[in-house]
Motif scaffolding. Structure first.
Motif, PDB file in Angstrom:
ATOM      1  N   ASP A  20      37.631  39.714 137.576  1.00 39.48           N
ATOM      2  CA  ASP A  20      39.022  39.167 137.593  1.00 39.48           C
ATOM      3  C   ASP A  20      39.436  38.194 138.640  1.00 39.48           C
ATOM      4  O   ASP A  20      40.785  38.178 138.820  1.00 39.48           O
ATOM      5  N   SER A  21      38.387  38.040 139.453  1.00 36.75           N
ATOM      6  CA  SER A  21      38.736  37.056 140.789  1.00 36.75           C
ATOM      7  C   SER A  21      37.785  36.101 141.211  1.00 36.75           C
ATOM      8  O   SER A  21      36.494  36.337 140.888  1.00 36.75           O
ATOM      9  N   VAL A  23      43.569  43.527 143.213  1.00 42.23           N
ATOM     10  CA  VAL A  23      43.445  42.801 142.068  1.00 42.23           C
ATOM     11  C   VAL A  23      44.412  43.397 141.079  1.00 42.23           C
ATOM     12  O   VAL A  23      44.946  42.836 140.220  1.00 42.23           O
ATOM     13  N   THR A  24      44.082  44.729 140.785  1.00 42.82           N
ATOM     14  CA  THR A  24      44.952  45.504 139.826  1.00 42.82           C
ATOM     15  C   THR A  24      46.324  45.303 140.166  1.00 42.82           C
ATOM     16  O   THR A  24      47.192  45.168 139.041  1.00 42.82           O
ATOM     17  N   MET A  45      42.240  35.370 135.649  1.00 40.06           N
ATOM     18  CA  MET A  45      41.476  35.210 136.645  1.00 40.06           C
ATOM     19  C   MET A  45      42.235  34.910 138.046  1.00 40.06           C
ATOM     20  O   MET A  45      42.876  33.908 138.052  1.00 40.06           O
ATOM     21  N   LEU A  46      42.040  35.583 139.011  1.00 40.60           N
ATOM     22  CA  LEU A  46      42.708  35.267 140.387  1.00 40.60           C
ATOM     23  C   LEU A  46      42.201  34.406 141.206  1.00 40.60           C
ATOM     24  O   LEU A  46      41.104  34.602 141.171  1.00 40.60           O
ATOM     25  N   ASP A  88      46.309  31.695 144.229  1.00 43.22           N
ATOM     26  CA  ASP A  88      47.197  32.925 143.770  1.00 43.22           C
ATOM     27  C   ASP A  88      47.333  33.942 144.960  1.00 43.22           C
ATOM     28  O   ASP A  88      48.224  34.470 145.287  1.00 43.22           O
ATOM     29  N   HIS A 123      33.789  40.485 141.733  1.00 42.95           N
ATOM     30  CA  HIS A 123      34.872  41.147 140.637  1.00 42.95           C
ATOM     31  C   HIS A 123      35.045  40.276 139.355  1.00 42.95           C
ATOM     32  O   HIS A 123      35.255  39.139 139.562  1.00 42.95           O
ATOM     33  N   ASP A 164      39.202  45.896 144.225  1.00 41.94           N
ATOM     34  CA  ASP A 164      39.499  46.099 142.935  1.00 41.94           C
ATOM     35  C   ASP A 164      41.106  46.475 142.906  1.00 41.94           C
ATOM     36  O   ASP A 164      41.744  46.439 141.845  1.00 41.94           O
ATOM     37  N   VAL A 215      47.886  43.018 142.049  1.00 43.08           N
ATOM     38  CA  VAL A 215      48.490  41.662 141.749  1.00 43.08           C
ATOM     39  C   VAL A 215      48.739  41.437 140.251  1.00 43.08           C
ATOM     40  O   VAL A 215      49.614  41.031 139.800  1.00 43.08           O
ATOM     41  N   LYS A 216      47.830  41.838 139.429  1.00 47.32           N
ATOM     42  CA  LYS A 216      47.718  41.345 138.158  1.00 47.32           C
ATOM     43  C   LYS A 216      48.675  42.061 137.248  1.00 47.32           C
ATOM     44  O   LYS A 216      49.235  41.594 136.272  1.00 47.32           O
ATOM     45  N   THR A 217      48.892  43.442 137.663  1.00 44.50           N
ATOM     46  CA  THR A 217      49.860  44.066 136.936  1.00 44.50           C
ATOM     47  C   THR A 217      51.166  44.342 137.306  1.00 44.50           C
ATOM     48  O   THR A 217      52.253  44.717 136.731  1.00 44.50           O
TER      49      THR A 217
END
Length: 337
Positions: free
Chosen positions: A25-26, A290-291, A1-2, A63, A23, A287, A293-295
């Protein structure tokens, strides 16, 4: 979770706050704004807290930041956030001044932090499908791009005075969309602009109606048409003519009902407000950020893309003022020295 800090609680900040909160994941943890009451209200609505921009940027538990503040603050905030080790999504444009935007680009390069610029139209489903069709060669070689972008009504004069002008504020979306679809930047920009919608816009030193023609090194042409007034709604269309056919991304209408009688064929008007038209694109944009940053993958709209669009806006502004075409290299030469 960002964990996300939002800088700016105005109209577009409110849109982004919803996308962040929706979202999976955030999560929005902090909001800042020069108007403290606005920051407090938006923060409370999303279970966040109101803080200063400086505190948000300095907080190691946050983050990433989304910058939705006035344009003249963008470069400073991008530099501060990336220096603090944060990923950034910043609303367009990077800056009102091309030299300042290029200095920002150079400063960010040394931080290694991702910076994405909020050209949300790249994430519109229709425009994305058109881009994919061009790339896959469905109409052969693209030869002529036409972008129509008409607002239903002009913004307040108070906004016009600080917007940087139509080419930096409105057409800049279309410059980026042209770069996205054509896969390259043009070599020559020719623009004409007038004030036919509201004389107060002319008094503020801006134009409200414009046409820009851009030529590419391989002979392709792109034409952008802008107006601050379209009484029937928010008119957003893209058309590409190629050696093997035509692609069109048409308007999004208020509904899809069509009535056909002996009197004629009637359909609904285009959606009236930009949020109605582009809310799905804002969600898809977030989205994508977020994708990335996370990957650890590259952001799909870079700071370099933002600088390129701003350079085209500068070229169009100069061409409209002088009445002669401007080569993009002439715009960038003074900056490079």
């Amino acid at each position: 979770m960002l964990r996300i800090g939002l800088l700016g609680a105005g109209r577009i900040g409110t849109v982004h706050a919803q996308a962040i909160s929706d979202h999976p994941d955030s999560t929005l943890v902090a909001v800042s704004d020069a108007m403290e009451d606005a920051a407090a209200r938006l923060a409370q609505a999303h279970g966040a807290v109101a803080r200063t921009s400086e505190d948000i940027i300095a907080d190691p538990d946050i983050d990433a930041v989304l910058i939705a503040t006035p344009t003249d603050t963008h470069s400073d905030l991008i530099e501060a956030a990336t220096a603090a080790g944060k990923a950034v999504l910043c609303e367009k444009p990077v800056d009102l001044d091309l030299n300042r935007a290029l200095a920002c680009q150079q400063a960010v390069a040394g931080t290694g932090q991702p910076v994405m610029i909020g050209f949300n139209r790249r994430f519109d489903p229709g425009f994305g499908a058109l881009k994919s069709a061009v790339q896959s060669g469905e109409i052969g070689s693209p030869e002529l791009l036409s972008i129509t972008s008409f607002d239903p009504a002009p913004p307040p004069i108070s906004y016009v005075k600080v917007s940087g002008g139509l080419f930096r504020d409105m057409t800049i979306h279309d410059f980026d969309l042209a770069n996205f679809i054509m896969g390259d930047v043009p070599v020559t920009v020719s623009a004409v602009g007038t004030s036919t919608v509201d004389p107060a816009i002319a008094e503020a030193g801006d134009v409200d109606t414009a046409v820009v023609t851009m030529t590419y090194k391989d002979g392709r042409i792109a034409v952008i048409k802008n107006s601050r007034r379209a009484v029937y709604g928010y008119d957003q269309r893209v058309e590409v003519l190629g050696s093997g056919g035509l692609l069109q991304a048409r308007n999004v209408l208020e509904n899809n009902l069509v009535k056909s009688t002996s009197d004629g064929v009637i359909s609904a008007k285009p959606t009236y407000f930009f949020l109605e038209r582009y809310m799905p694109a804002y969600r898809a944009e977030w989205d994508a950020f977020v994708t990335a940053v996370k990957t650890g993958s590259a952001v799909p709209v870079t700071l370099e893309d933002g600088v390129a669009a701003l350079a085209l806006a500068e070229a169009a502004t100069r061409s409209a003022r002088t009445g002669i075409p401007v080569k993009l290299e002439e715009i960038l030469k003074p900056v490079a020295k």
